[in-house]
Design a protein around this motif. Sequence first.
Motif, PDB file in Angstrom:
ATOM      1  N   SER A  64      63.496  21.865  98.012  1.00  0.00           N
ATOM      2  CA  SER A  64      64.119  22.937  98.788  1.00  0.00           C
ATOM      3  C   SER A  64      63.120  24.046  99.083  1.00  0.00           C
ATOM      4  O   SER A  64      63.318  24.833 100.004  1.00  0.00           O
ATOM      5  CB  SER A  64      65.320  23.503  98.021  1.00  0.00           C
ATOM      6  OG  SER A  64      64.903  23.975  96.757  1.00  0.00           O
ATOM      7  N   ALA A  65      62.061  24.118  98.266  1.00  0.00           N
ATOM      8  CA  ALA A  65      61.033  25.125  98.488  1.00  0.00           C
ATOM      9  C   ALA A  65      59.682  24.464  98.282  1.00  0.00           C
ATOM     10  O   ALA A  65      59.594  23.287  97.926  1.00  0.00           O
ATOM     11  CB  ALA A  65      61.216  26.304  97.537  1.00  0.00           C
ATOM     12  N   LYS A  66      58.668  25.245  98.506  1.00  0.00           N
ATOM     13  CA  LYS A  66      57.335  24.694  98.278  1.00  0.00           C
ATOM     14  C   LYS A  66      57.137  24.385  96.802  1.00  0.00           C
ATOM     15  O   LYS A  66      57.659  25.066  95.918  1.00  0.00           O
ATOM     16  CB  LYS A  66      56.280  25.695  98.741  1.00  0.00           C
ATOM     17  CG  LYS A  66      56.178  25.838 100.246  1.00  0.00           C
ATOM     18  CD  LYS A  66      55.195  26.938 100.606  1.00  0.00           C
ATOM     19  CE  LYS A  66      53.819  26.637 100.105  1.00  0.00           C
ATOM     20  NZ  LYS A  66      52.852  27.677 100.517  1.00  0.00           N
ATOM     21  N   PHE A  67      56.361  23.350  96.580  1.00  0.00           N
ATOM     22  CA  PHE A  67      56.066  23.002  95.187  1.00  0.00           C
ATOM     23  C   PHE A  67      55.308  24.127  94.500  1.00  0.00           C
ATOM     24  O   PHE A  67      55.521  24.415  93.314  1.00  0.00           O
ATOM     25  CB  PHE A  67      55.244  21.716  95.139  1.00  0.00           C
ATOM     26  CG  PHE A  67      54.751  21.370  93.763  1.00  0.00           C
ATOM     27  CD1 PHE A  67      55.598  20.739  92.854  1.00  0.00           C
ATOM     28  CD2 PHE A  67      53.450  21.670  93.360  1.00  0.00           C
ATOM     29  CE1 PHE A  67      55.154  20.419  91.589  1.00  0.00           C
ATOM     30  CE2 PHE A  67      53.008  21.346  92.099  1.00  0.00           C
ATOM     31  CZ  PHE A  67      53.852  20.715  91.202  1.00  0.00           C
ATOM     32  N   THR A  68      54.448  24.816  95.270  1.00  0.00           N
ATOM     33  CA  THR A  68      53.686  25.907  94.688  1.00  0.00           C
ATOM     34  C   THR A  68      54.604  27.009  94.203  1.00  0.00           C
ATOM     35  O   THR A  68      54.429  27.553  93.108  1.00  0.00           O
ATOM     36  CB  THR A  68      52.698  26.452  95.731  1.00  0.00           C
ATOM     37  OG1 THR A  68      51.949  25.372  96.293  1.00  0.00           O
ATOM     38  CG2 THR A  68      51.759  27.451  95.114  1.00  0.00           C
ATOM     39  N   THR A  69      55.579  27.313  95.008  1.00  0.00           N
ATOM     40  CA  THR A  69      56.533  28.328  94.600  1.00  0.00           C
ATOM     41  C   THR A  69      57.269  27.904  93.336  1.00  0.00           C
ATOM     42  O   THR A  69      57.496  28.704  92.424  1.00  0.00           O
ATOM     43  CB  THR A  69      57.527  28.580  95.744  1.00  0.00           C
ATOM     44  OG1 THR A  69      56.804  28.903  96.929  1.00  0.00           O
ATOM     45  CG2 THR A  69      58.483  29.696  95.409  1.00  0.00           C
ATOM     46  N   TRP A  70      57.618  26.651  93.312  1.00  0.00           N
ATOM     47  CA  TRP A  70      58.384  26.152  92.168  1.00  0.00           C
ATOM     48  C   TRP A  70      57.557  26.187  90.872  1.00  0.00           C
ATOM     49  O   TRP A  70      58.031  26.658  89.841  1.00  0.00           O
ATOM     50  CB  TRP A  70      58.826  24.726  92.479  1.00  0.00           C
ATOM     51  CG  TRP A  70      59.647  24.076  91.411  1.00  0.00           C
ATOM     52  CD1 TRP A  70      60.871  24.465  90.967  1.00  0.00           C
ATOM     53  CD2 TRP A  70      59.294  22.921  90.649  1.00  0.00           C
ATOM     54  NE1 TRP A  70      61.337  23.623  89.998  1.00  0.00           N
ATOM     55  CE2 TRP A  70      60.372  22.660  89.785  1.00  0.00           C
ATOM     56  CE3 TRP A  70      58.195  22.089  90.645  1.00  0.00           C
ATOM     57  CZ2 TRP A  70      60.382  21.593  88.907  1.00  0.00           C
ATOM     58  CZ3 TRP A  70      58.212  21.029  89.763  1.00  0.00           C
ATOM     59  CH2 TRP A  70      59.287  20.780  88.912  1.00  0.00           C
ATOM     60  N   VAL A  71      56.314  25.746  90.966  1.00  0.00           N
ATOM     61  CA  VAL A  71      55.522  25.668  89.748  1.00  0.00           C
ATOM     62  C   VAL A  71      55.103  27.062  89.298  1.00  0.00           C
ATOM     63  O   VAL A  71      55.031  27.344  88.096  1.00  0.00           O
ATOM     64  CB  VAL A  71      54.314  24.738  89.949  1.00  0.00           C
ATOM     65  CG1 VAL A  71      53.283  25.355  90.863  1.00  0.00           C
ATOM     66  CG2 VAL A  71      53.694  24.356  88.614  1.00  0.00           C
ATOM     67  N   TYR A  72      54.867  27.980  90.261  1.00  0.00           N
ATOM     68  CA  TYR A  72      54.509  29.335  89.846  1.00  0.00           C
ATOM     69  C   TYR A  72      55.723  30.088  89.330  1.00  0.00           C
ATOM     70  O   TYR A  72      55.582  31.037  88.556  1.00  0.00           O
ATOM     71  CB  TYR A  72      53.823  30.085  90.991  1.00  0.00           C
ATOM     72  CG  TYR A  72      52.340  29.793  91.057  1.00  0.00           C
ATOM     73  CD1 TYR A  72      51.438  30.527  90.303  1.00  0.00           C
ATOM     74  CD2 TYR A  72      51.842  28.779  91.872  1.00  0.00           C
ATOM     75  CE1 TYR A  72      50.077  30.246  90.349  1.00  0.00           C
ATOM     76  CE2 TYR A  72      50.493  28.497  91.928  1.00  0.00           C
ATOM     77  CZ  TYR A  72      49.605  29.229  91.157  1.00  0.00           C
ATOM     78  OH  TYR A  72      48.264  28.955  91.194  1.00  0.00           O
ATOM     79  N   ARG A  73      56.869  29.706  89.787  1.00  0.00           N
ATOM     80  CA  ARG A  73      58.066  30.307  89.191  1.00  0.00           C
ATOM     81  C   ARG A  73      58.161  29.927  87.714  1.00  0.00           C
ATOM     82  O   ARG A  73      58.481  30.771  86.873  1.00  0.00           O
ATOM     83  CB  ARG A  73      59.319  29.849  89.925  1.00  0.00           C
ATOM     84  CG  ARG A  73      60.600  30.474  89.402  1.00  0.00           C
ATOM     85  CD  ARG A  73      61.807  29.719  89.933  1.00  0.00           C
ATOM     86  NE  ARG A  73      61.865  29.798  91.389  1.00  0.00           N
ATOM     87  CZ  ARG A  73      62.461  30.792  92.079  1.00  0.00           C
ATOM     88  NH1 ARG A  73      63.027  31.774  91.413  1.00  0.00           N
ATOM     89  NH2 ARG A  73      62.484  30.780  93.381  1.00  0.00           N
ATOM     90  N   ILE A  74      57.876  28.667  87.444  1.00  0.00           N
ATOM     91  CA  ILE A  74      57.896  28.237  86.038  1.00  0.00           C
ATOM     92  C   ILE A  74      56.834  29.003  85.241  1.00  0.00           C
ATOM     93  O   ILE A  74      57.082  29.469  84.121  1.00  0.00           O
ATOM     94  CB  ILE A  74      57.654  26.714  85.954  1.00  0.00           C
ATOM     95  CG1 ILE A  74      58.781  25.954  86.645  1.00  0.00           C
ATOM     96  CG2 ILE A  74      57.515  26.263  84.513  1.00  0.00           C
ATOM     97  CD1 ILE A  74      58.532  24.455  86.755  1.00  0.00           C
ATOM     98  N   ALA A  75      55.653  29.159  85.819  1.00  0.00           N
ATOM     99  CA  ALA A  75      54.589  29.881  85.125  1.00  0.00           C
ATOM    100  C   ALA A  75      54.963  31.347  84.933  1.00  0.00           C
ATOM    101  O   ALA A  75      54.718  31.928  83.864  1.00  0.00           O
ATOM    102  CB  ALA A  75      53.288  29.764  85.919  1.00  0.00           C
ATOM    103  N   HIS A  76      55.550  31.931  85.934  1.00  0.00           N
ATOM    104  CA  HIS A  76      55.959  33.333  85.820  1.00  0.00           C
ATOM    105  C   HIS A  76      56.995  33.511  84.725  1.00  0.00           C
ATOM    106  O   HIS A  76      56.894  34.450  83.912  1.00  0.00           O
ATOM    107  CB  HIS A  76      56.534  33.800  87.171  1.00  0.00           C
ATOM    108  CG  HIS A  76      57.161  35.152  87.119  1.00  0.00           C
ATOM    109  ND1 HIS A  76      56.435  36.339  87.145  1.00  0.00           N
ATOM    110  CD2 HIS A  76      58.476  35.551  87.052  1.00  0.00           C
ATOM    111  CE1 HIS A  76      57.250  37.368  87.091  1.00  0.00           C
ATOM    112  NE2 HIS A  76      58.512  36.905  87.050  1.00  0.00           N
TER     113      HIS A  76
END
Lengths: 218, 477
Positions: A83-95
């Motif tokens: 639903s969103a960019k993978f980058t957004t998703w993985v950085y959300r997890i990191a954040h």
Amino acid sequence: MRGSLAYSRAMLAFTPDGAPGDEDLMLAYAAGDASAFDALYERHRGGVYRYLVRHCGNAAAADEMFQDVWMSVIRVRATYAPSAKFTTWVYRIAHNRVVDHWRATGQVELVSAGGGQPGGGHSGGDPDDDDAPDPLAAIAGARGYEPEVRVAAKQLGARLYAALSLLPPAQRDAFLLHQEGGLSLSEIAALTGSGVETVKSRLRYALAKLRTELADLQ
Amino acid sequence: MTTSNHDDDPVMRDPRLDAAWRAASRETPPPALDDAIRAAARREVGAGPQREITTVSTPMRARVREATRPEKWWGPLAAAAVIGAIAVGVLQLAPRDRDTSADVANTVVSDMPADNGATRRDARLPAAASASVRESAPAAAGATDAKANTESQMPFRKQALDQPALEKPVSKDPASNESDARGDAMPSSGLTGAARAPAAIEVAPPSTNPEPEGKKKSSMARAETSTAKAAPAPFPHAVLPPTSAPTPVSPQPAAPAPLPAPNSAAATPASARPRAPEPFPVETAKRAAVPNVAQAPSAAVDAVKPDVSAKQESFAVAPRKSAVASAMGAMTSNATGPADPDALRDKLAAATPPAGTGTTQAAGGAVARERASSRGDSPSLAAAPAAMPQRDAAAEPARQFATAKVAAERRADPAVDAKAKERARLPVADWIALIRKLRDEGRLDDVALELKAFRAVHADAQTLLPPDLRDAPPGKR
């Protein structure tokens, strides 16, 4: 699983340089293609790691958080939806992992990466403690370079860390997400749960302070 | 409300800061952490080892391909294991010559009465003591011949059927038993061992064995195997009739005896002969071999001379193998029809090497030396060069001559023989002390007797005796 793997490979969308996109790789990995994860990991390992290590200033803690982030990616692969960019998703997890780290260590704001340099916004660590180990020395940066290059990179990194340590956590977080993750303002806003304008102002303030601190750089 | 593209805002980008950031952005996770995460990712999806990494360089890809190649390290190990298993199997199937020599030594060279336990004990005596055989052996052999041609063979044969293959058959008849014992004690141990060798075949004769036909063949195979393994090399001329002239053994390879044997009993067709009462052809041949030696001892002794036996062995092995092979071929070639067990036994009896050769040489060496010394042969023939330690090459002929002389004298004196038997197990030091004590007491006759017995028992008595006793001739002090 083979059927889904073949399907996912057939549905791969390629980037302009011919490589498949992050989302397609993640879908392929969710379908059982381990090599897709390897490619995905190779793309984002450096950015995620630097985001974490420059947030906390501790290589050991960064390693632990880095492993947690990617293990989360592996664990929730089946529920991943593009639903969103993978980058957004993985950085959300990191954040989220960084926020957890702050909460776990009782730090409201970032510890100064300079280790002895007083600066505004420092609430953790003793700036006068000369016996404290240099966190930059523990950072696994500049591996595989010549000594003079490593020294120069270390000095530059020390200055960047010193400048970053002067930033408020929200501004630092916005700057790192923008710089390391390459996220847009809207993506940062969505990731942090803030407004776009708020993120924009945080980023503008962060850049202004960094320019001031690093004015002598060529 | 309008939305602008904030990412295109030049305020959000600073080239100088971006360059500095890129220059300082060299941190990477530790390789171990990378490997752990990749392994976890593969493990989660159940995939195997990584085959190829598309994002790494070519050398790394080659290393990954090399590391993930199917393992072949077990190839040489498997080959070595197979070779080892084959070697062990071949060793298990190979005949053991050691058993043959031990059996011959245990059963042939003996001073004790003809019971098995005593025979084995005497086999462990020193060579000089074991060489003290009776001089009346040819006469006893003659008596054996006389009894062997009588019908008293039946109890002997029955006893042999009940005995294990390698045990010495003992007759219930005391006379026959005595003759057997003397036959064992004959100097021509090789001939005696050769005569006994067919007893291994007698263990399970097809005519008397109630086993079914298939087991008969296996019994014959076992008997043949035991003959090839443990039986001393039988004399090929043992199949000759007793009336024929004794044939001295020559170093030339002897051709296998023709079939059927010219013996009257053996020449009779197996189908026409009554099985139970008839003596076994090989048994007859064994009985016939003994008187040949008794009637012509010189020829038999020539056959077991130590200096020619080594040559004979090399020549005699080939005919034995060829004869055994021919017998085996006869056994196997009759697969289409029922084999004649008597004919097979005759073949096996004929497929035996000459006496005094091959594995019987070691046991017959000591007896041959004594026989040679009694005939006045050269001392070099009487001595056993291989058995004696090489202490002093210069003094060796003199010592051998003295040993042969003493042995000859001892046989002439039964008292010396009895004393030698009595003192055989006495330690040397105790014996010398006893001799000195007798000398101090003035019992010079006893001293002489003890010295004779000492020299008879110990081949190297001259080196064992102290100087005060060494130089004294027997009976002088």
